[in-house]
Design an enzyme around this catalytic site. Structure first.
Site, PDB file in Angstrom:
ATOM      1  N   CYS A   1     -10.585   3.526  -1.176  1.00 56.69           N
ATOM      2  CA  CYS A   1      -9.201   3.684  -0.712  1.00 56.69           C
ATOM      3  C   CYS A   1      -9.097   2.839   0.540  1.00 56.69           C
ATOM      4  O   CYS A   1      -9.996   2.882   1.401  1.00 56.69           O
ATOM      5  CB  CYS A   1      -8.893   5.156  -0.405  1.00 56.69           C
ATOM      6  SG  CYS A   1      -7.276   5.425   0.367  1.00 56.69           S
TER       7      CYS A   1
ATOM      8  N   GLU B   1      -3.539   8.380   8.208  1.00 57.21           N
ATOM      9  CA  GLU B   1      -2.083   8.272   8.355  1.00 57.21           C
ATOM     10  C   GLU B   1      -1.579   8.959   9.624  1.00 57.21           C
ATOM     11  O   GLU B   1      -0.596   8.527  10.220  1.00 57.21           O
ATOM     12  CB  GLU B   1      -1.388   8.883   7.132  1.00 57.21           C
ATOM     13  CG  GLU B   1      -1.472   8.042   5.878  1.00 57.21           C
ATOM     14  CD  GLU B   1      -0.600   6.785   5.929  1.00 57.21           C
ATOM     15  OE1 GLU B   1       0.534   6.861   6.422  1.00 57.21           O
ATOM     16  OE2 GLU B   1      -1.073   5.733   5.472  1.00 57.21           O
TER      17      GLU B   1
ATOM     18  N   CYS C   1      -4.166  -1.135  -2.555  1.00 58.51           N
ATOM     19  CA  CYS C   1      -4.167   0.307  -2.778  1.00 58.51           C
ATOM     20  C   CYS C   1      -4.964   0.546  -4.053  1.00 58.51           C
ATOM     21  O   CYS C   1      -4.597   0.028  -5.110  1.00 58.51           O
ATOM     22  CB  CYS C   1      -2.736   0.824  -2.928  1.00 58.51           C
ATOM     23  SG  CYS C   1      -2.594   2.554  -3.387  1.00 58.51           S
TER      24      CYS C   1
ATOM     25  N   HIS D   1      -7.518   3.180   3.110  1.00 59.63           N
ATOM     26  CA  HIS D   1      -7.512   3.956   4.346  1.00 59.63           C
ATOM     27  C   HIS D   1      -8.922   4.170   4.899  1.00 59.63           C
ATOM     28  O   HIS D   1      -9.106   4.307   6.117  1.00 59.63           O
ATOM     29  CB  HIS D   1      -6.870   5.330   4.112  1.00 59.63           C
ATOM     30  CG  HIS D   1      -5.390   5.305   3.883  1.00 59.63           C
ATOM     31  ND1 HIS D   1      -4.836   4.904   2.690  1.00 59.63           N
ATOM     32  CD2 HIS D   1      -4.359   5.639   4.690  1.00 59.63           C
ATOM     33  CE1 HIS D   1      -3.515   4.993   2.778  1.00 59.63           C
ATOM     34  NE2 HIS D   1      -3.207   5.444   3.976  1.00 59.63           N
TER      35      HIS D   1
ATOM     36  N   ASP E   1       0.854  -1.183   0.000  1.00 60.00           N
ATOM     37  CA  ASP E   1       0.000   0.000   0.000  1.00 60.00           C
ATOM     38  C   ASP E   1       0.889   1.232   0.000  1.00 60.00           C
ATOM     39  O   ASP E   1       2.098   1.145   0.272  1.00 60.00           O
ATOM     40  CB  ASP E   1      -0.927   0.012   1.215  1.00 60.00           C
ATOM     41  CG  ASP E   1      -1.912   1.183   1.170  1.00 60.00           C
ATOM     42  OD1 ASP E   1      -2.494   1.418   0.087  1.00 60.00           O
ATOM     43  OD2 ASP E   1      -2.083   1.874   2.189  1.00 60.00           O
ATOM     44  N   SER E   2       0.275   2.382  -0.277  1.00 58.17           N
ATOM     45  CA  SER E   2       1.016   3.639  -0.249  1.00 58.17           C
ATOM     46  C   SER E   2       1.359   4.060   1.172  1.00 58.17           C
ATOM     47  O   SER E   2       2.227   4.909   1.377  1.00 58.17           O
ATOM     48  CB  SER E   2       0.186   4.743  -0.908  1.00 58.17           C
ATOM     49  OG  SER E   2      -1.024   4.929  -0.200  1.00 58.17           O
TER      50      SER E   2
END
Length: 266
Positions: free
Chosen positions: A183, A151, A73, A185, A10-11
């Site tokens: 996403c 994040e 991602c 996240h 993932d990013s």
């Protein structure tokens, strides 16, 4: 039986939402996770740059003997999935098609999609949804600010709710029946998102359907690690402490290794 690990990328920390479903649904499988926090965020990068980073992570996973790669991602799936599948000698699975299939399962007339700037601009979800069901109405909304909320460990705060309320304002005037959390996240903000949209809107976390696809591929290719002892190794291109904080929060600290890594060309 194949006890090599499943590789996940993932990013940043969002891919941990897929990792925790993998751990629950495939408890015998060892996992190898790379969070590319050193290049975060992907959502504002060019498609070519995201492809370059994803391929570098894919090569790292292959060198570490991964038997399959999960692109956890949405941005990287939209930009790099065909390139990864062509370049790597292992199966590569993305999150977009499984998420689209899950969203269409109850035949909604209207589906919302929230994602990074890049994912929404790429239009991968809208294309896939219309390929599977041409008549469905799709309302897409970039939600890049929500990635940073996760994040920076701000889930569950008033700041998180305010950010969600602002980003999802468009769904007040354009209501939808189903919303894809486009996403990885965003599942960590599902409580705030549900509160904003109301209980009647069905939220789709592509993680579960993606893991079912992983399970099917491993079964078909005789790669399952039946009877194995699960181990989880975590890597980051950024600060180890940031990855550890996320893993302690969302994986309950259950991992064997947390290390830094440099990608090819750095």
């Amino acid at each position: 039986m194949d006890r090599r690990p499943i590789g996940v990328m993932d990013s940043g920390l969002g891919g941990l939402s897929v990792l925790r479903v993998l751990r629950r649904e495939l408890p015998d499988e060892s996992l190898l996770f790379v969070g590319d926090q050193g290049h975060f965020p992907y959502g504002t990068k060019t498609q070519a740059e995201v492809r370059r980073l994803a391929l570098a992570i894919g090569r790292f996973l292959v060198r570490h003997d991964a038997k399959l790669m999960v692109v956890a991602c949405n941005t990287a799936t939209g930009a790099a999935l065909p390139a990864l599948q062509a370049a790597l000698p292992i199966p590569v699975i993305g999150v977009i098609r499984p998420g689209a299939n899950a969203a269409l399962a109850t035949n909604p007339r209207t589906i919302g999609v929230i994602g990074t700037d890049s994912t929404i601009k790429n239009g991968a979800y809208e294309r896939t949804l219309h390929e599977l069901q041409p008549a469905v109405q799709v309302v897409s909304q970039p939600a890049q600010p929500l990635v940073s909320i996760v994040e920076h460990g701000q889930t569950g705060t008033s700041a998180a709710q305010q950010a969600v309320d602002k980003v999802l304002q468009c769904f007040v005037t354009q209501p939808v029946e189903t919303l894809i959390l486009g996403c990885t996240h965003f599942p960590f903000l599902s409580r705030e998102i549900q509160r904003r949209l109301g209980p009647s809107v069905r939220l789709i976390d592509p993680a579960y359907e993606t893991v079912q696809t992983v399970k099917q591929v491993l079964t078909d290719k005789h790669l399952l690690a039946a009877g194995g002892q699960q181990r989880t190794a975590l890597y980051t291109t950024g600060r180890i402490a940031d990855l550890q904080a996320g893993a302690d929060k969302w994986l309950a600290g259950d991992y064997e290794q947390c290390s830094s890594v440099k990608l090819d060309g750095e």
